[in-house]
Write an enzyme that holds these catalytic residues in place. Structure first.
Site, PDB file in Angstrom:
ATOM      1  N   TYR A  72      72.327  44.000  95.770  1.00 15.02           N
ATOM      2  CA  TYR A  72      72.529  45.208  95.544  1.00 15.02           C
ATOM      3  C   TYR A  72      72.185  45.395  94.104  1.00 15.02           C
ATOM      4  CZ  TYR A  72      74.939  49.836  95.857  1.00 15.02           C
ATOM      5  OH  TYR A  72      75.260  51.516  95.910  1.00 15.02           O
ATOM      6  N   CYS A  73      71.350  46.589  93.601  1.00  9.23           N
ATOM      7  CA  CYS A  73      70.861  46.989  92.548  1.00  9.23           C
ATOM      8  C   CYS A  73      70.419  45.652  91.702  1.00  9.23           C
ATOM      9  CB  CYS A  73      71.893  47.722  91.817  1.00  9.23           C
ATOM     10  SG  CYS A  73      71.601  48.563  90.182  1.00  9.23           S
ATOM     11  N   ILE A  74      71.005  45.436  90.474  1.00 12.29           N
ATOM     12  CA  ILE A  74      70.697  44.062  89.559  1.00 12.29           C
ATOM     13  C   ILE A  74      70.890  42.867  90.182  1.00 12.29           C
ATOM     14  CG2 ILE A  74      72.960  44.084  88.246  1.00 12.29           C
ATOM     15  CD1 ILE A  74      71.398  43.457  85.861  1.00 12.29           C
TER      16      ILE A  74
END
Length: 719
Positions: A331-333
């Site tokens: 998720y995301c980074i």
């Protein structure tokens, strides 16, 4: 009640008695005392915990405006046209004002009836809207600005426009004035007290409260999915969640959330928890809980996050589930990290991750949205100075401020008005509680993220290194799902789509409605938003969306349709084994920034890593037994031994198999009449094990083995 709420300022003033007006005067005197106390506290706490370099223009705003002025000077005709449009706008404004024409604004900052009913406030609103449009139009006339310069100029111009809204000033906000009169001036006093509390919370800097945090406690009414901490090192706590079904899929799911925030965005409440939903589907779910950077982890690098995060968690999950491989989510980074790890694993022939899903995660940063304002060379140097000033740590407070200022109307000025002008107390809201629960980041890790990914786009361009090895996303051939959100301002979906095209295998792209958080965390029972799917992956995101099919509601069931076949057969569920490390959500997630600043540490009982599970050994062909047997049975055993030998051939590429098959055709033809009958004939028939039929069997079996791990056919393994 409705009529009372919609009364104008003039009507409220007309109703005030002398005693009420006197009460307002007393409250104003009290407010003056609160203002003095506020200024005193700001001055006395000017050297707070957060250290920032003493720079007048740290992110290059003045430089951007300087280049804007130079560009406009070289295009006087465009500047003249913009000024003529402004002048005509003022003419029409005075005309409407004279004729008494009333218009309502769609901007919710101007929702109070007086912004349209009161001529003075209406004129201020329209003048603001006119001047705002003119300021933004000037940027369109600056044709000589580079894309980066124009992005920065637009960002700071919008910040200026939003800050100068008449709704942000007490004397020009009718709602604030009405609240003061109706409350006898108490709203003004309460607003100043709220500001003092936020100054105290920020140790001298204004830390705007977006929610009442007091009702929430991690592990009590947020992050409550039942489970245990099953592994802990200095960087992560690995959480495993209790099964809720009698049987579970044999292939576990491992989630890597971002370390910029905490994992429990996926487990806020029972009714919207993604973790609970996945467990209820019959999955064995593991989640990494990252440690907020402190004096122990301040020097951790991106490679440390790969080794101590991705690799360590993968090893432990497989050891605890006795599985050969797993499905992963980033998720995301956390997804950017997972992409680098997968490319490294592919290069080193590590097949422990069978499929991957990415939530709102970028791997191509060529046009990565508003955050690029803070990732040009000048801004990155300033961030390096901030990290150095804070002992090698990127402070969570500054990360939080950065994201808030990307949407200042909703995340800054709204609370300035409500908290400080109207004197309201923020309402409890779990999502905003999570948003305020920020984390520190190791400076070296953050430097890599900003410089190598945002600054130079190395991950997408095949120039990034993991553990000393150059990696390429094209080497990632496992099945991939990439999810993006259409209104995401942090990870724009166009940027995510470009990254999706970089993977080397099958990619399933899903576009969800809403933004960076609500677009991802959208439980099916909420029946909110929509999502789009398209089996193809054309050259541009616009082409993909044009041909995409829209489906109402959450994207989770669509993803599950893709993930379920890759989750393996079912087996009996077992309770989570107690590792002696405590219950979920663990200790790392409970560390607040104030506690870290005070020198506190989470639990220090670290786990001994499990012995890495060896890759399945290839069975050697059993040698025929030396004892005598009946002639008929001997022939049968010899044939069986030959079959077993062929069945355990090493996986080969299609080209190798084809070459081997072709080279044996002449041998097969020469020995076509020979019949293996006894053991004595075996040495002469050694070539028969590479006959035409077994060669085809060997060619088919190698990719079939990979298909069983991924649940989807992929290209054959590299030679």
């Amino acid at each position: 009640m409705a009529d009372k709420e919609n009364r104008s300022l003039n009507e409220i003033l007309a109703e005030q008695s002398p005693a009420q007006l006197q009460a307002i005067g007393i409250s104003l005197a009290e407010a003056a005392a609160e203002s003095q106390a506020l200024l005193s506290e700001v001055m006395s706490n000017s050297n707070g915990q957060l250290k920032t370099p003493d720079k007048s223009d740290p992110f290059g705003m003045l430089g951007a405006y300087g280049r804007l002025g130079q560009s406009l000077a070289t295009n006087p005709q465009a500047l003249m046209n913009a000024n003529i449009d402004l002048w005509m706008g003022w003419v029409n404004l005075w005309k409407d004002f004279t004729l008494g024409e009333v218009s309502e604004s769609r901007d919710r900052r101007f929702s109070d009836p007086d912004w349209s009913a009161n001529p003075a406030f209406e004129f201020m609103r329209k003048a603001y809207e006119l001047n705002s449009s003119w300021m933004m139009s000037l940027l369109d006339s600056a044709s000589e600005l580079t894309t980066a310069e124009k992005r920065k100029a637009q960002f700071y111009t919008r910040q200026t426009i939003d800050a100068l809204s008449p709704s942000n000033f007490f004397a020009t906000n009718p709602a604030a004035l009405k609240a003061m009169v109706e409350s006898g001036g108490q709203s003004l006093v309460d607003g100043l007290r709220n500001a003092r509390a936020d100054i105290k919370k920020g140790h001298g800097r204004l830390s705007i409260s977006q929610t009442d945090e007091s009702p929430f406690e991690v592990g009590v009414n947020v992050a409550t999915a039942p489970g245990k901490v099953v592994f802990r090192n200095k960087l992560i706590e690995l959480l495993q969640f209790e099964p809720t079904t009698d049987k579970v899929y044999s292939r576990p799911l491992l989630i890597f959330p971002p370390w910029i925030n905490k994992y429990y965005i996926l487990d806020l409440r029972e009714e919207n928890s993604m973790i609970r939903w996945l467990v209820n589907q019959g999955l064995t779910v593991f989640v990494v809980s990252w440690r907020s950077a402190d004096d122990v982890t301040r020097d951790y690098t991106w490679d440390d996050y790969i080794e101590q995060g991705v690799m360590a968690a993968t090893n432990e999950v497989l050891a605890r589930t006795d599985s050969d491989d797993l499905n992963a989510v980033g998720y995301c980074i956390g997804g950017s990290l997972l992409t680098g790890a997968l490319a490294y694993m592919s290069k080193t022939d590590d097949k422990r991750i069978a499929s991957a899903t990415f939530f709102a995660s970028q791997s191509d940063f060529s046009d990565a949205g508003d955050l690029m304002v803070f990732t040009d060379a000048e801004s990155r140097r300033n961030i390096d100075d901030i990290i150095e000033a804070n002992d090698g740590i990127m402070p969570g407070e500054m990360m939080g401020d950065t994201f808030n200022w990307l949407r200042p109307v909703d995340l800054v000025w709204r609370y300035v008005v409500d908290n400080y002008m109207l004197g309201k107390k923020p309402r409890p809201f779990d999502l905003l509680y999570w948003n305020a629960d920020q984390t520190n980041i190791p400076g070296k890790t953050h430097h890599t993220y900003l410089n190598d990914l945002y600054g130079e786009n190395k991950l997408s361009n095949g120039l990034f290194k993991v553990l000393g090895e150059s990696i390429s996303m094209k080497d990632i051939e496992i099945p991939i799902t990439v999810q993006a959100s259409r209104e995401d301002h942090i990870c724009p979906w166009h940027s995510i789509y470009r990254g999706a095209q970089r993977y080397g295998g099958d990619v399933n792209f899903i576009l969800a409605g809403s933004g960076h958080i609500a677009g991802v965390v959208n439980h099916p029972r909420a029946e909110k938003y929509q999502h789009w799917t398209n089996e193809s992956l054309p050259g541009t995101p616009e082409a993909w969306l044009t041909a995409a099919e829209e489906t109402k509601g959450s994207w989770w069931p669509t993803w599950w349709t893709w993930l379920e076949p890759k989750s393996g057969p079912k087996k009996a569920a077992k309770p989570v084994e107690d590792a002696g490390l405590g219950e979920a959500p663990g200790t790392y997630v409970k560390m607040r920034l104030e506690a870290i600043a005070a020198g506190e540490h989470p639990a220090t009982k670290y786990s001994t890593p499990s012995v890495a599970k060896p890759k399945p050994a290839k069975k050697a062909a059993p040698k025929p037994a030396a004892k005598k047997a009946a002639p008929k049975k001997t022939a049968t055993r010899a044939a069986s031994a030959k079959t077993r030998t062929t069945g355990t051939a090493k996986p080969t590429t299609k080209s190798t198999t084809k070459s081997r098959t072709t080279s044996t055709r002449s041998k097969t033809a020469a020995s076509a009449k020979a019949k293996p009958a006894t053991k004595k004939a075996a040495p002469k028939k050694a070539a028969a094990t590479k006959s035409k039929t077994p060669a085809k069997s060997s060619a088919k079996k190698a990719p079939a083995k990979r298909q069983g791990k991924s649940g989807k056919s992929t290209s054959s393994p590299k030679a």
